[in-house]
Design an enzyme around this catalytic site. Structure first.
Site, PDB file in Angstrom:
ATOM      1  N   ASP A  27      -6.055   7.499  12.888  1.00 38.24           N
ATOM      2  CA  ASP A  27      -4.636   7.716  12.659  1.00 38.24           C
ATOM      3  C   ASP A  27      -4.364   8.935  11.791  1.00 38.24           C
ATOM      4  OD1 ASP A  27      -3.674   5.730  14.284  1.00 38.24           O
ATOM      5  OD2 ASP A  27      -3.842   4.197  12.749  1.00 38.24           O
ATOM      6  N   SER A  83      -7.283  -5.753   9.159  1.00 34.94           N
ATOM      7  CA  SER A  83      -6.199  -4.795   9.031  1.00 34.94           C
ATOM      8  C   SER A  83      -5.414  -4.760  10.326  1.00 34.94           C
ATOM      9  CB  SER A  83      -6.817  -3.435   8.723  1.00 34.94           C
ATOM     10  OG  SER A  83      -5.989  -2.398   9.126  1.00 34.94           O
ATOM     11  N   ASP A 137       0.809  -1.210   0.000  1.00 29.88           N
ATOM     12  CA  ASP A 137       0.000   0.000   0.000  1.00 29.88           C
ATOM     13  C   ASP A 137       0.846   1.266   0.000  1.00 29.88           C
ATOM     14  OD1 ASP A 137      -2.028  -1.812   0.051  1.00 29.88           O
ATOM     15  OD2 ASP A 137      -3.055  -0.966   1.787  1.00 29.88           O
ATOM     16  N   ARG A 172       1.877   7.258  16.917  1.00 27.60           N
ATOM     17  CA  ARG A 172       1.739   8.222  15.816  1.00 27.60           C
ATOM     18  C   ARG A 172       2.511   9.523  16.000  1.00 27.60           C
ATOM     19  NH1 ARG A 172       1.119   4.158  12.915  1.00 27.60           N
ATOM     20  NH2 ARG A 172      -0.965   3.290  12.683  1.00 27.60           N
TER      21      ARG A 172
END
Lengths: 402, 402, 402, 402
Positions: B125, B179, B16, B96
């Protein structure tokens, strides 16, 4: 010495409250009304009645309050997901207000002018009883023998018992190796053998649960149904509050669930070490949170989480009948009307694992959250504006601070 | 289309982000700087460097940030005992800000004018990355391909990859069944097979832990030492932050500890269902609270508990670099200087059981709390005044309301 | 362009909303239902009706909502002593939910599929309107012309008006020197001449109050009576909510009371400067707090003070119809049933001075607090125990930290 | 009676503390060390020294603590915008910790084993003194004569004074019509003529301010400069903390600013009525908030507002030296580093009107907020996404509740 005519005593029927009973009679020359409640502590109540009679009491109250206890005290508290200091389910704290309330009501019924409890001067329970009395009858006289009497040791007490024809069984002659409080929600153990927090509790202190190590190596699947924030059924079978909690206690016991060994901060200012067992309450707590996760709006859920520590502290400190606890309860109850549905749980060797939740009032929308095509239910472009405006003040700040 | 010269991409080396890399080159005609960090996700990093080279990148950053991650992000958060919505240890959220910070620093080092992340438009996110960027560089251009590009399906993406000579392995052709995000603190799984919250997760989603049922029927005893609120040693052996967490992850994995299946409220406004595994973090969290229970004053402990939900919400929502998170951190850190000592724990089939705590900074005083003679350390008569004045307002209230 | 049949427009009858009305007709080919409410802004409503007729509307709603506004919005908010950022009485914020609610109700009555407001894209009002719509009808289409249309300047708008036979009075051709919002609670002024926060507002912006300097050099004594937390009489004369607020507005106006010049933080992320006038609301706020000081228990009062900033923020941000605002309201309302009695005030050149409070529900007990002999109502010896146990944890801490 | 050798007495030099001094000597046969501090109460200190000498004291401490008081106590508290129960600037509360701290330090310097204060058993000050002592020296013996001694009336005290050669001036023979406490921040009056909260205070109680009615009919313009959250200059002239507050007191006094008549909730559980005058502090408070409005980020400002009531309560209740006050202070101080710039104010007959604020650290950006063309600084389209995602949970909720 104040001149008293009649005293309502919270009476367990045990040696210590029997000594208190006699001491009240001797000290005040007053009539003693005994009040013995079944809150699920797991003891026979009739012996207490007999003993009170034997000790000369004429007004003797023996009551089964288990349903009231769970319905009006435990469940409202559980709606808040209340945990004191992050872990303690408040099993002792929540029983005291009900006892205080009934004592005051009985005082009014019998025309008594005083109430008496058997809690010591170092603990939280004296505060909880006496704040309850204060809130419910501002004029009633309060007697706390452990703070007031002349006895200095266990030996003094035993001697007083003997002198006053109170039967003392062999095993009560010495001090117990730890002190126990129990009701339908939990059992607590404190003192003596537990006083070194560096040392794990001996297995003898556990009364309501088997050890996770001793629990069967086999998962038990259950479901709890909720309506308006309260549990109403187990495995699809409708149950009254106390029946439900009793059944969960059995499940918790058998699967080694609900043990807690902690150091906590008492309201009176010291740290203490306790061992608590809350088998059914632990399962219920997990289930209630899971039910809320599906049916409660984020704003309501987060506000509840922020209010909870204060709410728990109020209950722990004995302020159940305070205006601020009632205000918080009003807020919490306001949030619960759609907390409804079913939670399925796996119980296994000390673990309470949520395995599913479903509800006619679910706020979870698969069509919005899905990784698949959502047919326009959510426009990802909205996120750009959402983030940019949430970040605007941070960018302005960064711009200044450069 | 904005005119961009250089873009710093958070690059995993996977399909991705490789598609994103190529799409950025094609769309903006800009140079792409890749940034690949080892945060403990458990993947080789060198393949990412090779792939970036192959895709024509000239500036390639590959960094091991595990120690920084644990020391400056995970541990400070753990000092707060942070739990989002009562249960989630914030494993994804806390990674993050560090990634965002390094991206901005690299942008400044390389003279880039934009940063890009691979998070989708429905999740948290994207917010966390972009609020981090906003707080650290108010002028930087932000690119979020998943919100912007023209691709409508997995098929479109695969076709774009083929057209652009990006290798597509067989198993990546279809959609993944769920995921995953992972780092040293946790692994999270979402989507697809997990989208029905009434159904328990298939065992295939678990990556970091074995099941409690599969864990050995044998208790493991460990100890963790703390200093100034942070873990410093395991079983008496001094360890760096990342080393300690790595070792705890192994212990948690082996004993079936740290699984969580929950429905949570995303900042973007929807509920989602996630399965999290935080083996070491779960052990650490329990140990930290136990250490605090012995060494933290009640006032500090309760204030921390009241501030915690807000603090956790700020981290979850992506406001790590906000002034209010920094204010709360200052308050929390102020409380930690004496959180020091040793906690012993029993790990057993999913359970983390505190079996002891000791500290040179202990506030627990056996001589005060003892049921035995305390030699005057505490005067029980004080409790009478304490209770009477705590109850005074309640009595005045009751007197009015009669 | 979405296909719309009928749109409910919040219509003031002024030039801007008339332009919007026409633009909606032109753009959507939809029927426009106008809704014009009297919230006490001090403007005639009948011209709005005429103008709407002239512009071709068939369904025209003109309503006097002043009593509803004060009774169901202003007074409940005042029960919380709500102040945004310590000073702002939320005069604009509190009117928006009522307008949104009536628009949605009218949409349902008339079968409309959209609602439209005239707030700009930089302010808070767009958020307040649209969050109200969202909470009351999740499917309704929302139109915010200022964010969407093609006009770029005042000139464009005026030209559109001319082309569409909308009358433009001379003074509306240019931009106003500042922007005004008004209702029975307050009047706000923003923008243009007020955009430099270093410069005091020109006197021309004030609409609801004379300056303290211009107010008579003479004190005005008044009294307000409260019952269940709400004002019910002025100077002993019973009044409906809107009548009372109107009368207080006159008193505030005449005595130069209620001006506020502030820099505030908008929900959309920027700081703005506003000048607010809340003459009656300022008097009422002071009186309500004084009434509470006599009748509210400390626990309730302090909890209210702690919840207030969040409550005020929710109203400011537009979350009136959110579950968390309703939870807080439930808590606040729970506290108000005994907030009853009379407050006397001196109004003088900008000052609101409490000169007395009395109540049948007073919790103030002269016999306890008195410096004189209290006949045993309070035992000063209790204080020793109270202080010693409150200080116990501090002594233990000091003992450790030596 | 405990065996004491040396006692440090907080000594004002007035009749009451002179009686205490003598009573301590008589009762304990101990040496008394006097400590008399200038905190800006506006009395000569040398007479206290003479009187202490005359009463046989050998160790006499007389200290000017005004700068320390303002710099280390008043200003840190003002950074929080602290108000107790919404209105009280905590003028008495904030002075007690400093006195307690110096008493303990002097006890250590002189080898004293006890400290003594002259506060009564009904008020807050005894708590504040004694919690300060507890936090700073856990072993020190505390003497509170008003709770302990045998005197029952003013007549007893006067007789004791006469018997012990303590001079009694004519006006001290009877009881004062009210009780006063004063320092550089404020003056408070309580008791006797003020005990009916329905009756306005007689003008005789005011000591630090003239009435707004008597203040000149003329506005006074001033400016205060701030740096790192603290006032540093008046009208552009740099001043030390105490000098600045002294100058503001003069301005407040002359303009009738800072009077407060309130009913408050004491920590010991009763309501009391006080009249406070805080002339300079009131001006400073308004100015500090205005400075923050320009320079403080919204997140920081709102968090401060939410923490403030708790912070104020801690100071009011005497917990200045508690860990939780220190935690909150750390959070507050963290927010203040950019609270810098100039606030201009108009003082007029009781009013403190902000007329401007400017700062090199301003977060107000005219180019973003402007009603005029903002050249793309803010994209109004972002607001649509911002609102839609903020409203998403409300729409989901409404959809369910239909």
């Amino acid at each position: 010495m104040t001149d008293l005519k009649k005293i309502v005593l919270a009476y367990s029927g045990g040696l210590d409250t029997s000594i208190i009973l006699k001491w009240l009679q001797n000290t005040y020359g007053a009539e003693v009304v005994t009040f013995t409640a079944d809150l699920g502590q797991g003891e026979e109540l009739e012996p207490a009645r007999k003993k009170a009679e034997m000790l000369g009491c004429k007004e003797i109250y023996v009551e089964d309050l288990r349903e009231t206890f769970v319905k009006d005290y435990v469940f409202p508290m559980m709606r808040a997901n209340a945990l004191y200091e992050g872990v303690y389910l408040l099993g002792t704290s929540i029983a005291r207000p009900l006892i205080a309330k009934r004592q005051i009501e009985i005082a009014h019924e019998t025309g008594a002018d005083a109430v008496c409890h058997g809690a010591t001067g170092k603990g939280n329970d004296q505060v909880r009883f006496e704040l309850g009395y204060a809130a419910l009858d501002p004029k009633i006289k309060v007697i706390a023998p452990w703070r007031d009497w002349e006895f200095k040791s266990r030996t003094d007490l035993i001697e007083f018992a003997r002198l006053n024809q109170i039967p003392v069984t062999k095993d009560k002659e010495g001090e117990a190796p730890f002190s126990v409080d129990a009701n339908l929600l939990h059992s607590s153990s404190e003192g003596k053998v537990l006083e070194d927090p560096a040392v794990a509790p001996p297995s003898i202190v556990y009364q309501r649960t088997i050890s996770p190590m001793d629990a069967p190596d086999k998962a038990t699947e259950i479901s709890i149904d909720f309506k308006e924030g309260d549990g109403v059924a187990l495995n699809g079978e409708a149950m009254s509050p106390a029946t439900l909690l009793t059944a969960l206690n059995k499940l918790g016991h058998d699967n080694g669930i609900g043990r807690l060994d902690l150091v906590e901060n008492r309201f009176v200012g010291m740290k203490s070490r306790g061992v608590y067992e809350t088998p059914g309450g632990t399962i219920y707590h997990v289930a209630h949170r899971a039910m809320e996760s599906l049916t409660l709006d984020r704003g309501a859920a987060h506000l509840k989480d922020e209010l909870m520590p204060r709410y728990a502290e109020l209950i722990y400190n004995g302020f159940w009948f305070s205006p601020e606890r009632q205000m918080l309860q009003a807020a919490i109850d306001q949030s619960q009307k759609d907390v409804e549905g079913r939670v399925t749980l796996t119980l296994y060797k000390g673990n309470v694992i949520v395995s599913g939740r479903s509800s006619p009032k679910s706020l979870y929308q698969e069509k919005i959250v899905t990784f698949e095509d959502d047919a326009g239910a959510y426009d990802q472009k909205d996120a750009a504006g959402f983030i940019r405006l949430n970040g605007l003040r941070l960018r302005i700040l960064a711009d200044r601070d450069k």
